[in-house]
Design an enzyme around this catalytic site. Structure first.
Site, PDB file in Angstrom:
ATOM      1  CG  ASP A 135      -2.049  -0.898   1.230  1.00 20.06           C
ATOM      2  OD1 ASP A 135      -2.193  -1.657   0.250  1.00 20.06           O
ATOM      3  OD2 ASP A 135      -2.840  -0.884   2.186  1.00 20.06           O
ATOM      4  CG  HIS A 148       2.224  -8.995   0.784  1.00 22.89           C
ATOM      5  ND1 HIS A 148       1.347 -10.022   1.079  1.00 22.89           N
ATOM      6  CD2 HIS A 148       2.226  -8.189   1.876  1.00 22.89           C
ATOM      7  CE1 HIS A 148       0.835  -9.841   2.300  1.00 22.89           C
ATOM      8  NE2 HIS A 148       1.355  -8.721   2.794  1.00 22.89           N
ATOM      9  CB  SER A 197      10.578   3.118   4.787  1.00 24.89           C
ATOM     10  OG  SER A 197      11.808   3.495   4.217  1.00 24.89           O
TER      11      SER A 197
END
Length: 281
Positions: free
Chosen positions: A88, A144, A246
């Site tokens: 995201d 992921h 980050s």
């Protein structure tokens, strides 16, 4: 250059990040609740998607920050030839790697060799594509796999811990090639793929599913780990997490895939959406 950005050159980056880590892992109820309440309010964190939606039930800020999502909150793009968005956040930049150069912001770029800590490792990506995804404090902070891959090596590249927020990206030359980072090399059925976990100011650390805490310890020299037997992670499987906001950078080799045409700088993105379309295997 802004005063805040100028100050980041002089700040004791690692000391401040170590202090932030101590606070993030504190299990003192007043400390953890204050941090959770502050971040939730300031950044508008959506807890309805969390597997555990009760902010008072987390025993530390870090447990809250690295929270898991409800089953089905994110899903992999249905097109089997879609290389997936790893997190995201929003796109900082994406596009072609031109003669080994990766675009950072107007007037600023860095080389793939600088980013990876090796000109040799960068060669397969010299004319490939990249995507830089910025995770803000409100986002889901687990990264992921864009595609099924077998981990062959990680390279811990030491560096500074500048902020990776939009202002710093515009103003700090070669920002992502200067910050502390973990470079993860994968073999896939289309060739090599790299994911770079970039540290930042006040980031408490980077963890991987195969090795646990990787940063800190902060490094003083480039450190490589080899995985001779390989560790295979499936497309969309969790691979790592940040312990504060980050950036993750994906590199793909030339002729393998085309980036989704809807993506551009500042595009909001969600884990599992299409990052690129595979052209060949």
């Amino acid at each position: 250059m802004s005063l805040v950005t100028r100050l980041t050159y002089a700040l004791p980056h690692r000391f401040l990040s170590s202090l932030a880590r101590s606070l993030a892992y504190s299990k003192h109820p007043k400390v953890s609740r204050w941090l959770i309440d502050t971040v939730t309010r300031k950044f508008g964190v959506d807890l309805e998607e969390a597997a555990n939606a009760d902010p008072r039930s987390y025993d530390s800020f870090n447990a809250f920050f690295t929270r898991s999502l409800k089953p089905g909150a994110r899903s992999a793009h249905v097109d089997a030839d879609s290389i997936l968005m790893p997190a995201d956040g929003r796109i900082s930049q994406c596009g072609p790697i031109r003669n080994g150069e990766i675009f950072q912001a107007k007037g600023r770029s860095f080389t793939a060799g600088e980013l990876l800590g090796s000109a040799v490792d960068a060669q397969p990506f010299a004319d490939g594509v990249f995507a830089t995804v910025y995770l803000s404090p409100r986002d889901y902070h687990r990264v992921h796999m864009p595609w099924t891959g077998t981990l062959t090596r990680t390279v811990h590249v030491p560096g500074r811990l500048f902020s990776v927020g939009p202002n710093a990206v515009r103003l700090v030359p070669r920002l992502f090639a200067r910050n502390e980072r973990l470079v993860c090399h994968f073999d896939t059925d289309f060739g090599p793929m790299v994911l770079v976990m970039v540290g930042a100011l006040l980031v408490s650390g980077v963890e991987t599913v195969w090795g646990g805490v990787e940063i800190p310890q902060y490094g003083h020299k480039i450190t490589e780990k080899r995985y001779e037997n390989g560790i295979t992670l499936e497309r969309f499987a969790e691979m790592a997490r940040f312990n504060y906001g980050s950036t993750v950078i994906v590199l793909l080799p030339a002729g393998v895939a085309t980036l989704d045409p809807s993506l551009h700088a500042e595009s909001p993105v969600r884990l599992g959406q299409r990052l690129a379309t595979l052209l060949r295997r």
